[in-house]
Design a protein around this motif. Structure first.
Motif, short mmCIF file in Angstrom:
data_model
loop_
_atom_site.label_atom_id
_atom_site.label_comp_id
_atom_site.label_asym_id
_atom_site.label_seq_id
_atom_site.Cartn_x
_atom_site.Cartn_y
_atom_site.Cartn_z
N HIS A 186 0.65 -0.94 -0.01
CA HIS A 186 -0.28 -0.17 0.25
C HIS A 186 0.98 1.25 0.37
O HIS A 186 0.53 2.01 0.56
CB HIS A 186 -0.89 -0.06 1.01
CG HIS A 186 -2.20 -1.09 1.24
ND1 HIS A 186 -3.28 -0.40 0.98
CD2 HIS A 186 -2.98 -2.41 0.69
CE1 HIS A 186 -3.99 -1.60 0.57
NE2 HIS A 186 -3.10 -2.79 0.42
N TYR A 220 -6.38 11.42 2.19
CA TYR A 220 -7.07 10.08 3.18
C TYR A 220 -5.45 9.93 3.21
O TYR A 220 -4.94 9.64 3.35
CB TYR A 220 -7.61 9.35 2.12
CG TYR A 220 -8.02 7.96 2.56
CD1 TYR A 220 -8.54 7.97 3.13
CD2 TYR A 220 -6.95 7.09 2.23
CE1 TYR A 220 -9.96 7.10 4.29
CE2 TYR A 220 -7.58 6.07 2.89
CZ TYR A 220 -8.83 5.61 3.38
OH TYR A 220 -9.14 4.70 3.99
N GLU A 222 -5.04 6.38 4.34
CA GLU A 222 -5.13 4.84 4.48
C GLU A 222 -4.79 4.07 6.29
O GLU A 222 -6.40 3.64 6.76
CB GLU A 222 -4.24 4.38 3.70
CG GLU A 222 -5.28 2.91 3.41
CD GLU A 222 -4.35 2.14 1.41
OE1 GLU A 222 -3.42 2.63 1.80
OE2 GLU A 222 -4.79 1.52 1.52
N ARG A 223 -4.03 4.33 6.91
CA ARG A 223 -3.82 3.10 8.11
C ARG A 223 -4.99 4.15 9.02
O ARG A 223 -5.58 3.03 9.91
CB ARG A 223 -2.63 3.86 8.89
CG ARG A 223 -1.72 2.00 8.41
CD ARG A 223 -0.44 2.43 8.93
NE ARG A 223 0.37 2.03 7.87
CZ ARG A 223 2.30 2.48 8.18
NH1 ARG A 223 2.33 3.27 9.08
NH2 ARG A 223 2.79 2.27 6.98
N ASP A 225 -7.48 5.63 7.93
CA ASP A 225 -8.45 5.95 7.83
C ASP A 225 -8.85 7.63 8.21
O ASP A 225 -10.27 7.31 8.22
CB ASP A 225 -10.16 4.42 8.55
CG ASP A 225 -10.96 4.35 7.56
OD1 ASP A 225 -10.75 4.94 6.19
OD2 ASP A 225 -12.44 4.21 7.94
N LYS A 230 -9.35 10.93 -0.99
CA LYS A 230 -8.72 9.52 -1.95
C LYS A 230 -7.97 9.71 -3.17
O LYS A 230 -7.20 8.87 -3.31
CB LYS A 230 -9.79 8.23 -2.06
CG LYS A 230 -10.61 7.97 0.02
CD LYS A 230 -11.44 7.08 -0.81
CE LYS A 230 -11.33 6.40 0.70
NZ LYS A 230 -13.03 5.22 0.22
N ILE A 250 -13.83 11.13 0.57
CA ILE A 250 -13.98 9.63 1.47
C ILE A 250 -15.67 10.45 1.67
O ILE A 250 -16.44 9.56 2.76
CB ILE A 250 -13.46 10.32 2.87
CG1 ILE A 250 -13.75 8.79 3.68
CG2 ILE A 250 -13.26 10.78 3.47
CD1 ILE A 250 -12.51 8.65 4.66
N GLU A 281 -15.62 3.58 1.74
CA GLU A 281 -15.33 2.39 2.37
C GLU A 281 -13.88 2.34 2.00
O GLU A 281 -13.32 2.47 1.21
CB GLU A 281 -16.54 1.27 1.57
CG GLU A 281 -17.27 1.03 1.37
CD GLU A 281 -18.04 0.59 2.23
OE1 GLU A 281 -18.06 0.05 3.02
OE2 GLU A 281 -19.50 0.85 2.62
N LYS A 282 -12.91 1.49 2.91
CA LYS A 282 -11.86 1.20 3.41
C LYS A 282 -11.97 -0.43 1.97
O LYS A 282 -12.05 -1.00 2.79
CB LYS A 282 -11.43 0.52 4.62
CG LYS A 282 -10.10 1.18 4.47
CD LYS A 282 -9.59 1.17 6.25
CE LYS A 282 -7.73 1.00 6.61
NZ LYS A 282 -7.57 0.65 7.40
N THR A 283 -11.76 -0.04 1.61
CA THR A 283 -11.92 -0.98 0.05
C THR A 283 -10.64 -0.27 -1.18
O THR A 283 -9.85 0.82 -1.13
CB THR A 283 -13.13 -1.09 -0.52
OG1 THR A 283 -12.84 -1.56 -1.95
CG2 THR A 283 -13.75 0.00 -1.17
N SER A 284 -10.38 -1.94 -2.12
CA SER A 284 -8.84 -1.32 -2.68
C SER A 284 -10.10 -1.17 -3.89
O SER A 284 -9.07 -0.29 -4.56
CB SER A 284 -8.88 -2.56 -3.24
OG SER A 284 -9.14 -4.02 -3.67
#
Ligand SMILES: C[S@@+](CC[C@H](N)C(=O)[O-])C[C@H]1O[C@@H](n2cnc3c(N)ncnc32)[C@H](O)[C@@H]1O
Length: 486
Positions: A186, A220, A222-223, A225, A230, A250, A281-284
């Motif tokens: 990531h 954003y 990621e860690r 959130d 993003k 987000i 969402e926390k998504t790829s």
């Protein structure tokens, strides 16, 4: 790692041997080689796999080596040990392939999407035919030997073709980075230039990054959130030069939006459509469910083979406009339509294929599962003055049997499914309806091979025409022309 021979052009390349059947696996029990992570050994690369990685055998165990080319001897260093295979990286190339070239992008190999940039372009085109041959060999559909596999149609200039850049945004130390993640991590790599991107997409992407540096829109993290922005998506129309930008955030909250829009107007006048997509969402996955129009036009307009298409931010459009025009011409030529034909444009996206030929046939129906794409398709039929084409939201495997049951029988079907290929129900419907004219555009030779096992029950495959939609990558696209057996 040292694996560049600084050869921009290959000097001479031996004629590529035709695809050879691999020897049958022996039933003898094999002795498992003992191997450790970090272990190094010389390895001869036999061929490329479906992801463009080199394949060799270490004590008969299949070993994948990204970046290695056929006929090379590399010192491989083991990075992953799985029950049925090993993965290794190149420590050193001992013997170079004449097909090895220096990639234009220094980070090719570090991030995804440049699987073959280190390979001569003609060799890439040959590889794409080999991959199709290998996939079909694996499934061995009846009649396999009967059809022609035509040479891949390539590009004169296989760079600068991608009309869309879709990049995450992160902070690296105190700087804003916009680019791609390192493979398997990531960790973002800031990308100032990408040789496969249309220059306008990178110009706007870098321009927006510079504007963001002057503002304080939270980026954003990621860690944690946390943060707001993003990703940024930039799409250019090859025809009009208009650029569409979408900011993925987000939540709906967008601090300093006015200042951002004003700066884009001043510094990037080619941007004509600005949008926001909300992905909480926390998504790829880059795209979230809601898209809001922020400024400028709602659409940008593209032209393909003389027809016009308005594109909303989420509408699917092939990424390589020049090759798309060629793909459609080849596919429609293979269909050989007449003015009486009822045509189904299945997996239609924004209706590009059906709209291209609507004035040459009796009627067109198409479908896609994405409502925005269908709204675009129906608007695009009007934009082109077409009155005999209609597009519907729904699954091909559900809608086509329903149309047939209601008495709407197609003379011709063109399918252009995603990588998953055709649903079993749709294959059954095609076998029942037996349309005389049938063409399959495939972006995944494995699912194509699976689908052919069924389809060759009633069709001969006249030819498979491979076409390079993604130069410098291992992705393969092919048009299959069928003729009915009876
Ligand atoms: C490879 S794209 C082809 C789009 C279009 N033919 C073009 O050239 O732009 C595949 C399309 O299939 C749609 N799709 C996925 N599953 C589907 C299904 N079960 N039925 C109909 N469409 C589907 C996707 O939304 C996507 O637009």
């Amino acid at each position: 790692m040292a694996y560049s021979n600084n050869n921009n052009k290959r000097t001479s390349r031996p004629t590529r041997p035709p695809f050879k059947r691999r020897p049958q696996q022996s039933n003898q029990p094999t002795v498992e080689p003992t191997v450790e992570i970090g272990q190094r050994f010389p390895l001869t690369i036999k061929r490329l796999g479906i992801n463009g990685e080199g394949i060799g055998y270490y004590k008969r165990k299949i070993t994948f080596v990204p970046g290695a080319l056929p006929d090379e001897v590399v010192i491989a260093e083991v990075t992953d040990i799985e029950p049925h295979y090993l993965v290794a990286k190149i420590h050193k190339v001992r013997e170079f392939s004449p097909d090895r070239v220096t990639p234009r992008d220094q980070y090719a190999g570090l991030v995804g999407g440049f699987d073959l940039e280190h390979m001569d372009y003609q060799a890439q085109l040959d590889y794409k035919v080999d991959v199709i041959a290998q996939s079909l060999e694996k499934f061995k559909p009846r009649g396999f030997n009967k059809f022609k596999l035509l040479p891949t149609i390539g590009m004169n200039n296989p760079y600068h073709y991608r009309n869309k850049a879709q990049f995450p945004v992160r902070m690296i130390d105190d700087r804003i980075a916009v680019g791609m993640f390192k493979i398997g991590t990531h960790e973002l790599v800031d990308l100032p230039d990408v040789a496969t991107q249309h220059p306008a997409t990178m110009k706007v992407m870098r321009g927006i990054r510079s504007i963001l540096e002057t503002l304080s829109i939270p980026i954003y993290d990621e860690r944690a959130d946390s943060g707001i922005l993003k990703s940024i998506i930039v799409r250019v129309s090859e025809y009009s030069g208009e650029v569409q930008v979408t900011f993925v955030t987000i939540s709906k909250k967008f601090p300093q939006l006015r200042a951002l829009l004003t700066a884009i107007h001043e510094k990037l006048p080619q941007v004509t459509s600005i949008n926001q997509n909300i992905n909480p969402e926390k998504t790829s996955l880059i795209w979230g469910p809601e898209t809001v129009h922020l400024d400028g036009k709602k659409y940008i307009t593209e032209q393909i083979n003389g027809k016009f298409f308005e594109l909303s931010p989420r509408a699917f459009l092939q990424l390589n406009p020049k090759q798309t025009a060629r793909l459609y011409r080849e596919a429609l030529e293979a269909l050989d339509l007449t003015s009486a034909d009822r045509l189904i444009d299945a997996y239609s996206g924004i209706g590009t294929l059906g709209i291209a030929v609507a004035d040459k046939v009796g009627e067109v129906r198409g479908m896609d599962t994405v409502p925005e794409a269908i709204a675009d398709a129906n608007r695009n039929t009007k934009l082109n003055g077409i009155t005999n084409a209609e597009y519907f939201v729904g699954e091909a495997e559900y809608l086509i049997p329903n149309w047939v049951a209601a008495g709407w029988i197609p003379d011709a079907i063109i399918v252009d499914p995603p990588r998953t290929g055709l649903d079993e129900q749709l294959r059954t419907t095609i076998l029942d309806v037996k349309p005389k004219k049938f063409v399959y555009i495939s972006c995944n030779p494995s699912t194509l091979a699976r689908d052919l096992v069924d389809l060759v029950k009633i069709y001969n495959v006249e030819y498979i025409q491979s076409i390079d939609m993604f130069p410098q990558t291992a992705r393969v696209e092919a048009i299959v022309k069928f003729t009915r057996k009876d």
